[in-house]
Scaffold this motif. Structure first.
Motif, PDB file in Angstrom:
ATOM      1  N   TRP A  38       0.827  -1.298   0.092  1.00 13.55           N
ATOM      2  CA  TRP A  38       0.080   0.023   0.063  1.00 13.55           C
ATOM      3  C   TRP A  38       0.973   1.336  -0.145  1.00 13.55           C
ATOM      4  O   TRP A  38       0.439   2.282  -0.684  1.00 13.55           O
ATOM      5  CB  TRP A  38      -0.894  -0.140   1.243  1.00 13.55           C
ATOM      6  CG  TRP A  38      -1.790   1.166   1.302  1.00 13.55           C
ATOM      7  CD1 TRP A  38      -2.798   1.619   0.868  1.00 13.55           C
ATOM      8  CD2 TRP A  38      -1.560   2.075   2.561  1.00 13.55           C
ATOM      9  NE1 TRP A  38      -3.408   2.799   1.390  1.00 13.55           N
ATOM     10  CE2 TRP A  38      -2.433   3.047   2.488  1.00 13.55           C
ATOM     11  CE3 TRP A  38      -0.598   2.140   3.516  1.00 13.55           C
ATOM     12  CZ2 TRP A  38      -2.639   4.186   3.316  1.00 13.55           C
ATOM     13  CZ3 TRP A  38      -0.821   3.352   4.460  1.00 13.55           C
ATOM     14  CH2 TRP A  38      -1.749   4.395   4.189  1.00 13.55           C
ATOM     15  N   LEU A  39       1.960   1.355   0.868  1.00 12.16           N
ATOM     16  CA  LEU A  39       2.877   2.462   0.819  1.00 12.16           C
ATOM     17  C   LEU A  39       3.541   2.694  -0.832  1.00 12.16           C
ATOM     18  O   LEU A  39       3.580   3.650  -0.928  1.00 12.16           O
ATOM     19  CB  LEU A  39       3.923   2.231   1.797  1.00 12.16           C
ATOM     20  CG  LEU A  39       3.761   2.033   3.373  1.00 12.16           C
ATOM     21  CD1 LEU A  39       5.010   1.798   3.867  1.00 12.16           C
ATOM     22  CD2 LEU A  39       3.159   3.058   3.620  1.00 12.16           C
ATOM     23  N   ARG A  40       3.566   1.331  -1.260  1.00 13.37           N
ATOM     24  CA  ARG A  40       4.276   1.625  -2.496  1.00 13.37           C
ATOM     25  C   ARG A  40       3.314   2.061  -3.870  1.00 13.37           C
ATOM     26  O   ARG A  40       3.383   2.904  -4.595  1.00 13.37           O
ATOM     27  CB  ARG A  40       4.769   0.173  -2.891  1.00 13.37           C
ATOM     28  CG  ARG A  40       5.763   0.104  -4.399  1.00 13.37           C
ATOM     29  CD  ARG A  40       6.253  -1.390  -4.495  1.00 13.37           C
ATOM     30  NE  ARG A  40       4.879  -2.054  -4.658  1.00 13.37           N
ATOM     31  CZ  ARG A  40       4.794  -3.266  -4.973  1.00 13.37           C
ATOM     32  NH1 ARG A  40       5.894  -4.089  -4.637  1.00 13.37           N
ATOM     33  NH2 ARG A  40       3.771  -4.025  -5.085  1.00 13.37           N
ATOM     34  N   ASP A  41       2.098   1.097  -3.743  1.00  8.52           N
ATOM     35  CA  ASP A  41       1.085   1.275  -4.916  1.00  8.52           C
ATOM     36  C   ASP A  41       0.405   2.435  -4.613  1.00  8.52           C
ATOM     37  O   ASP A  41      -0.119   3.094  -5.774  1.00  8.52           O
ATOM     38  CB  ASP A  41       0.522   0.025  -5.078  1.00  8.52           C
ATOM     39  CG  ASP A  41       1.458  -1.133  -5.392  1.00  8.52           C
ATOM     40  OD1 ASP A  41       2.725  -0.857  -5.677  1.00  8.52           O
ATOM     41  OD2 ASP A  41       1.122  -2.403  -5.031  1.00  8.52           O
ATOM     42  N   GLU A  42      -0.161   2.699  -3.513  1.00  5.48           N
ATOM     43  CA  GLU A  42      -1.083   3.923  -3.336  1.00  5.48           C
ATOM     44  C   GLU A  42      -0.602   4.859  -2.700  1.00  5.48           C
ATOM     45  O   GLU A  42      -0.829   6.100  -3.342  1.00  5.48           O
ATOM     46  CB  GLU A  42      -2.171   3.192  -2.383  1.00  5.48           C
ATOM     47  CG  GLU A  42      -3.085   1.757  -2.703  1.00  5.48           C
ATOM     48  CD  GLU A  42      -3.319   1.687  -4.025  1.00  5.48           C
ATOM     49  OE1 GLU A  42      -3.945   2.705  -4.394  1.00  5.48           O
ATOM     50  OE2 GLU A  42      -3.219   0.739  -4.639  1.00  5.48           O
ATOM     51  N   LEU A  43       0.317   4.916  -1.820  1.00  6.73           N
ATOM     52  CA  LEU A  43       0.625   6.173  -1.289  1.00  6.73           C
ATOM     53  C   LEU A  43       1.957   6.585  -2.207  1.00  6.73           C
ATOM     54  O   LEU A  43       2.146   7.876  -2.236  1.00  6.73           O
ATOM     55  CB  LEU A  43       1.247   6.246  -0.004  1.00  6.73           C
ATOM     56  CG  LEU A  43       0.347   5.964   1.259  1.00  6.73           C
ATOM     57  CD1 LEU A  43       0.789   6.361   2.680  1.00  6.73           C
ATOM     58  CD2 LEU A  43      -1.051   6.953   0.853  1.00  6.73           C
ATOM     59  N   GLY A  44       2.783   5.714  -2.893  1.00  6.78           N
ATOM     60  CA  GLY A  44       3.747   6.026  -3.756  1.00  6.78           C
ATOM     61  C   GLY A  44       5.031   6.468  -2.912  1.00  6.78           C
ATOM     62  O   GLY A  44       6.012   7.267  -3.386  1.00  6.78           O
ATOM     63  N   ILE A  45       5.146   6.181  -1.553  1.00  3.98           N
ATOM     64  CA  ILE A  45       6.254   6.866  -0.854  1.00  3.98           C
ATOM     65  C   ILE A  45       7.398   5.886  -0.572  1.00  3.98           C
ATOM     66  O   ILE A  45       8.366   6.263  -0.306  1.00  3.98           O
ATOM     67  CB  ILE A  45       5.848   7.398   0.420  1.00  3.98           C
ATOM     68  CG1 ILE A  45       5.252   6.135   1.403  1.00  3.98           C
ATOM     69  CG2 ILE A  45       4.869   8.532   0.477  1.00  3.98           C
ATOM     70  CD1 ILE A  45       5.111   6.620   2.751  1.00  3.98           C
TER      71      ILE A  45
END
Ligand code: ADP
Length: 495
Positions: free
Chosen positions: A314-321
């Protein structure tokens, strides 16, 4: 002469084959993705023929990659996504419907009805499970209720049922063996784990004829032999079978009562071996059969966390952080703490020990000083806190203190997470050299089944540990951090 064991790991997202040598080194791996079928919101299916074909392709794949000749493969172990349900015609081998996957929610309403009835407490008492659409029983009933003529054919002995292990074994043996093992049977919600038999009361209540059910065999021992067509006239025994989480418990050599493993994948699956004791959970865990070997059944307590590695996705794909999952380790290690941030990743509700399907995720404690690294760290910490919640419940149920947590799965590669896990639990976290515990467990069961290993002790001495993480956190700090987590969960649940 070198000898090998072939492990078939039929998972939810892919079919894999892993070839091990008899020192449990991995020689080759092959993997084929599986199509996920979503006919409606909340429904999940697989094509059983695709399951079989992808599995057969991976067998070819490992043989090609390794250059090992078939004659040197002494045994096959099967491990599988659990609970997923197939019904097929006994004569033609054609499935009457797609496989209904464990994640499928189509029978939720049916389960709500059962929960209101007296059957609810009977099922909990005798299967060790909670009534849920997750398990096979209501999936079978759905097929019998909804597919034209299915119930009639089932009563006539034309249809048979299997979880994925059974489906694969039946096909690999060319229709000769219709069997499952105790660990898989215990996930159907039809198996009486006290009396060790299919439960007539539940079968009658759900109108499921008992003649469709497979024979339940020990997890280690010969189930049957591959048909001559599978391996060009070489015949190989299938001699180890277990559901994926139980296979991982075995692969981690959690043989002693009180030993625990945690698999950090999309979610976390935590299992504690409770030996020959069937412990009924007072803390919302389920009781399951770990395996049956040498005429002895061993039990386990199980708790699952829905969102673990998925919070990193989720951090990678949705927030992109972050751009890669591994980057989370660098971010988290670059700050001293999460700066008071807690993430409760209740994206689909919370699993054990809360079982709250309605709450949704939240982030607590944001200030102007909160930065990306703090958020990444809080996400990783949430995986460790959720694990602690489950382990606390297990310790209460089993009335014993956990000393070591054995870890595997993709996110177990994260050193920050493993150290924090050890710190927050105050137990040793032991990471093995081979993180493929599930496939390894099936290989161990298969090898044990034909005498490659004499007993569990021999397997234990074969296992190699890569690293042990030891707690360095002061008790005050641990207590403060965990109290903060519990407060964040309370707010998320809305208590
Ligand atoms: P599954 O079998 O459930 O697909 P895997 O065991 O393959 O899971 O692990 C993949 C999960 O682990 C993903 O959710 C991914 O975000 C997470 N993951 C993989 N590597 C790391 C890492 N180094 N740090 C944190 N999470 C990771």
């Amino acid at each position: 002469m070198n000898e090998y064991i072939l492990s078939l790991d039929q998972g939810t997202t892919s079919s894999r084959a892993i070839l091990f040598d008899t020192n449990s080194n991995i020689i080759a791996i092959d993997q084929k993705e599986l199509t996920q079928i979503y006919p409606k919101q909340g429904w999940v299916e697989h094509d059983p023929v695709e399951i079989l074909n992808t599995q057969l392709e991976t067998i070819k794949g490992v043989l090609e990659k390794s250059g090992v000749t078939v004659k040197k493969i002494k045994a096959i172990g099967v491990t599988n996504q659990r609970e997923t349900t197939v019904l097929w015609d006994k004569n033609t081998g054609i499935p009457v419907y797609n496989a209904i996957v464990w994640q499928c929610k189509r029978t939720s309403d049916m389960c709500e009805e059962i929960k209101k009835s007296s059957l609810n407490s009977y099922i909990e008492e005798n299967t060790g499970l909670v009534v849920d659409s997750y398990f096979s029983a209501t999936k079978i009933k759905w097929i019998l209720d909804n597919i034209p003529d299915a119930r009639e054919k089932a009563h006539n002995g034309q249809l048979i049922f299997g979880t994925i292990d059974t489906w694969l074994i039946w096909n690999l043996t060319n229709k000769k063996v219709h069997a499952t093992d105790y660990s898989n049977a215990s996930r159907t919600m039809l198996y009486n784990i006290k009396n060790l038999c299919w439960d007539e009361t539940i079968l009658t209540a759900l109108d499921i004829p008992s003649n469709i059910l497979p024979e339940v065999k020990q997890s280690s021992g010969v189930f049957g032999y591959t048909d001559h067509k599978v391996f060009d006239d070489v015949i190989i025994p299938i001699s180890g079978v277990a559901g994926d989480q139980q296979a991982a418990l075995f692969g981690q050599a959690c043989f002693k009562e009180g030993t625990v493993k945690n698999t950090y994948g999309t979610g976390c699956f935590i299992l504690m071996n409770t030996g020959n004791k069937l412990i009924k959970s007072q803390n919302k865990l389920v009781t399951t059969i770990a395996w049956a070997i040498d005429n002895e059944v061993e039990y386990a307590l199980e708790g699952s966390v829905f969102i673990a590695g998925a919070v990193i996705q989720w951090l990678r794909d949705e927030l992109g952080i972050i751009s890669r999952a591994e980057e989370s380790e660098i971010c988290a290690s670059s700050v001293a703490d999460s700066n008071g941030i807690y993430i409760v990743p209740a994206f689909v509700g919370l699993g054990a020990p809360y079982w709250n399907m309605h709450c949704r995720g939240s982030i607590h404690g944001l200030t102007r000083g909160s930065n990306r690294n703090h958020i990444v760290r809080a996400a990783l910490e949430s995986i460790a806190f959720q694990t602690k919640d489950v382990l606390n419940a297990m310790e209460k149920d089993a009335k014993m203190k956990v000393r070591t947590l054995k870890v595997d799965g993709g996110a177990a590669n994260n050193n920050f997470l493993m150290q924090f896990q050890s710190d927050i639990l105050d137990v040793d976290v032991e990471r093995p050299k081979i993180l493929e515990s599930t496939a390894l467990g099936a290989a161990y069961l298969a090898g044990l089944g034909i005498g490659i290993w004499k007993n569990k002790n021999e397997i234990k001495s074969n296992r190699k540990v890569e690293k042990i993480f030891k707690s360095t956190m002061a008790a005050d700090e641990r207590n403060k951090l965990f109290a903060g987590w519990q407060e964040a969960v309370r707010k998320t649940i809305g208590e």
